[in-house]
Design an enzyme around this catalytic site. Structure first.
Site, PDB file in Angstrom:
ATOM      1  NE  ARG A 111      -3.932   2.017   2.307  1.00 46.64           N
ATOM      2  CZ  ARG A 111      -4.892   2.158   3.208  1.00 46.64           C
ATOM      3  NH1 ARG A 111      -4.961   1.298   4.226  1.00 46.64           N
ATOM      4  NH2 ARG A 111      -5.765   3.127   3.118  1.00 46.64           N
ATOM      5  N   GLY A 116       6.600   0.717   5.629  1.00 45.57           N
ATOM      6  CA  GLY A 116       7.492  -0.196   4.916  1.00 45.57           C
ATOM      7  C   GLY A 116       7.563   0.100   3.431  1.00 45.57           C
ATOM      8  CB  CYS A 117       4.920   0.743   0.936  1.00 42.87           C
ATOM      9  SG  CYS A 117       4.031  -0.813   1.196  1.00 42.87           S
ATOM     10  CB  THR A 118       7.264   5.228   2.866  1.00 41.55           C
ATOM     11  OG1 THR A 118       5.861   5.483   2.766  1.00 41.55           O
ATOM     12  CG2 THR A 118       8.027   6.535   2.718  1.00 41.55           C
ATOM     13  CB  ALA A 121       8.877   3.786  -2.729  1.00 42.48           C
TER      14      ALA A 121
END
Length: 226
Positions: A111, A116-118, A121
């Protein structure tokens, strides 16, 4: 006391055998009823527990079958990378054919704009120049809407294209969509996965259940080694 009174008194004394028999009989009857009353809910409870246990076992077996089927159908290294054509941030469209003859990294994240995704990326953005030098393009993919992807890009100053796969077609094709669990509950969602496609169009490496810290650097090393 008269004779008549003495006779009546002797026939029905409070401690006579007849009174004791009646009292015992009444007590036994009450105990029998009490036992029946207690046994009835117990038997129902046992039947309910047995039924619940059976249902639970069936659910586990069903979930196991689904997981096994998903694992069997998952993408494997050496296979031809599945084609895709999906909208990306900035209003364009990204497709596998756009990267023909080049190495390509696809990192699938659960998401946009979550911790974690930030970090993931941002790490791929930090290494964007190094990936370009290694002849490798990088694309981020999630089921977020295009609007959410663009908001994520702008907020975190991301330098890698982000693809929106709201129908999960690409996610499923690349084995990045499946069963997850949280707080004891199972559900379907995005499995953090990264796929490295070689310049020949075949899957060179797959990372499943990715741990974010240091991951982008590992993928860069793998891309350089191809």
């Amino acid at each position: 006391m008269s004779k008549t009174s003495r006779k009546k008194s002797s026939k029905t004394p409070s401690g006579s055998p007849t009174s004791k028999k009646k009292a015992l009989k009444t007590r036994a009857s009450a105990q029998t009823k009490s036992t029946k009353t207690q046994r009835t809910p117990a038997s129902k409870s046992t039947a309910t527990l047995a039924k619940t246990a059976s249902h639970g076992a069936a659910s586990k077996q069903l979930n196991s079958s689904k997981s096994a089927a998903a694992a069997k159908a998952a993408l494997t290294e050496g296979q031809k990378a599945p084609a895709f054509r999906l909208p990306r941030d900035g209003g364009g469209v990204a497709s596998l054919s756009d990267y023909a003859g080049r190495k390509l990294v696809l990192f699938f994240y659960p998401r946009a704009d979550t911790p974690g995704c930030t970090r993931e990326a941002i790490d791929f953005t930090r290494l964007a120049g190094a990936f370009t030098a290694a002849g490798t393009a990088v694309l981020g993919v999630s089921a977020d809407s295009l609007k959410a992807q663009e908001k994520f890009r702008d907020k975190q100053s991301l330098g890698v294209p982000l693809i929106s796969d709201e129908k999960h077609e690409m996610l499923e094709a690349y084995g990045a969509w499946g069963e997850k669990s949280m707080y004891g509950k199972s559900f379907l969602g995005i499995l953090r996965t990264t796929v490295l496609v070689g310049s020949d169009g075949k899957v060179a490496r797959i990372w499943r259940n990715v741990r974010v810290d240091g991951h982008a650097d590992q993928v860069l090393e793998a891309a350089r080694s191809l």
